[in-house]
Design an enzyme around this catalytic site. Structure first.
Site, PDB file in Angstrom:
ATOM      1  N   GLU A 121     -25.480  -4.277  17.084  1.00  0.00           N
ATOM      2  CA  GLU A 121     -26.187  -3.039  16.988  1.00  0.00           C
ATOM      3  C   GLU A 121     -25.246  -3.214  15.213  1.00  0.00           C
ATOM      4  O   GLU A 121     -24.147  -3.154  15.800  1.00  0.00           O
ATOM      5  CB  GLU A 121     -24.916  -2.741  17.731  1.00  0.00           C
ATOM      6  CG  GLU A 121     -25.002  -1.339  18.207  1.00  0.00           C
ATOM      7  CD  GLU A 121     -24.111  -0.617  19.219  1.00  0.00           C
ATOM      8  OE1 GLU A 121     -24.639   0.393  19.469  1.00  0.00           O
ATOM      9  OE2 GLU A 121     -23.993  -1.134  19.618  1.00  0.00           O
ATOM     10  N   LYS A 166     -31.455   4.360  21.442  1.00  0.00           N
ATOM     11  CA  LYS A 166     -30.780   3.561  21.932  1.00  0.00           C
ATOM     12  C   LYS A 166     -30.606   4.899  23.300  1.00  0.00           C
ATOM     13  O   LYS A 166     -30.614   5.861  22.814  1.00  0.00           O
ATOM     14  CB  LYS A 166     -29.487   3.679  21.587  1.00  0.00           C
ATOM     15  CG  LYS A 166     -28.137   3.029  23.318  1.00  0.00           C
ATOM     16  CD  LYS A 166     -27.374   3.026  22.249  1.00  0.00           C
ATOM     17  CE  LYS A 166     -25.798   2.394  22.956  1.00  0.00           C
ATOM     18  NZ  LYS A 166     -24.639   2.308  22.852  1.00  0.00           N
ATOM     19  N   CYS A 198     -26.091  -2.621  23.358  1.00  0.00           N
ATOM     20  CA  CYS A 198     -25.045  -2.260  23.710  1.00  0.00           C
ATOM     21  C   CYS A 198     -25.144  -1.494  24.924  1.00  0.00           C
ATOM     22  O   CYS A 198     -24.617  -2.675  26.504  1.00  0.00           O
ATOM     23  CB  CYS A 198     -24.025  -1.520  23.208  1.00  0.00           C
ATOM     24  SG  CYS A 198     -22.225  -2.109  22.681  1.00  0.00           S
TER      25      CYS A 198
END
Length: 264
Positions: free
Chosen positions: A40, A111, A146
């Protein structure tokens, strides 16, 4: 399949341009792999909020260009981690790109779950809205980034969409490393899927990174694990094991909640 997870270190003294080129070189060194994964926000660092605005780039900006070329030259499927995207309306996103071995872009994932509560990514970036899977020749990837790892409903949705290998690109902090391993293992066990969990090394804005990227099989067994420093974690796995596991222990068939209603 052979996958190479590049646990790149983010050095604040290294320019973004230099790190892009270094990342491309690391991808090229993985020729022969089926899948290569970057973590990421490796161009800037996941906690380097103060540079997000200045380093944001359009979808088809420098990171897209360099990674597409690297995928084509290496002849690999490339999950290019994520970068700070600036959309045409000015909104920033934490955006993942996946490229096919010919360098063509196969997927874009923004995300969904933004970290930071009332600061950082949570207030600086827009939230993605779409679950994204990518069909490779021998497995289907489900994409997550994440903080997404803490939301099991996302992964169950990816499995319902056909995912067999769940790829989590992260910039996970060292102080919560125990959660990193625990949650990645849980996602593998509950979804009877491979989990390829890749974090960064180094330090972002004085936040030490966890490293310790890890790969779990559909039973939650560890296939490979990295240390704390920059390294390439390479693992070989059999995608067919997902189907075998789900047939031998058909827990997913016993689901009662979260299912779409049957057709009338």
């Amino acid at each position: 399949m052979r996958a190479s997870l590049i646990q790149i270190a983010v050095d604040p003294d290294e320019s973004v341009e230099a790190r892009r080129e270094r990342a491309a070189s690391l991808v090229l060194a993985q020729r022969g792999a089926d899948l290569v994964v970057l973590p990421e926000l490796w161009p800037v660092g996941a906690f380097a909020y103060t540079v997000f605005e200045q380093e944001a780039e359009p979808l088809q900006g420098p990171t897209h260009e360099v990674m597409a070329k690297a995928a084509a030259e290496a002849g690999v499927w490339l999950h290019a981690g994520s970068f700070v995207e600036r959309a045409p309306d000015g909104t920033l996103y934490n955006t993942t790109l996946v490229f096919a071995p010919d360098g063509e872009r196969s997927a874009v994932y923004r995300k969904i779950h933004r970290f930071g509560f009332d600061k950082g990514e949570a207030v600086m970036m827009g939230a993605g809205e779409e679950l994204v899977t990518v069909a490779l020749p021998h497995t289907t990837l489900g994409l997550a980034t994440c903080y997404d790892l803490r939301f099991p409903e996302q992964f169950r949705g990816l499995v319902d969409a056909g995912a067999e290998t769940l790829v989590v690109a992260a910039g996970w902090p060292e102080r919560r490393r125990a959660h990193w391993t625990l949650l990645a293992q849980a996602r593998a066990v509950e979804n009877q899927a491979y989990v390829l969990a890749l974090s960064t090394a180094g330090s972002h804005a004085d936040v030490p990174q966890a490293g310790h990227s890890i790969v779990f099989d559909p039973w939650g067994e560890v296939l490979a694990q990295a240390g704390a420093d920059e390294e390439v974690l390479t693992v070989e796995f059999d995608p067919a094991k997902v189907g075998v596991t789900r047939e031998e222990f058909p827990a997913l068939k016993d689901r009662r909640l979260g299912l779409a209603p049957p057709p009338r």
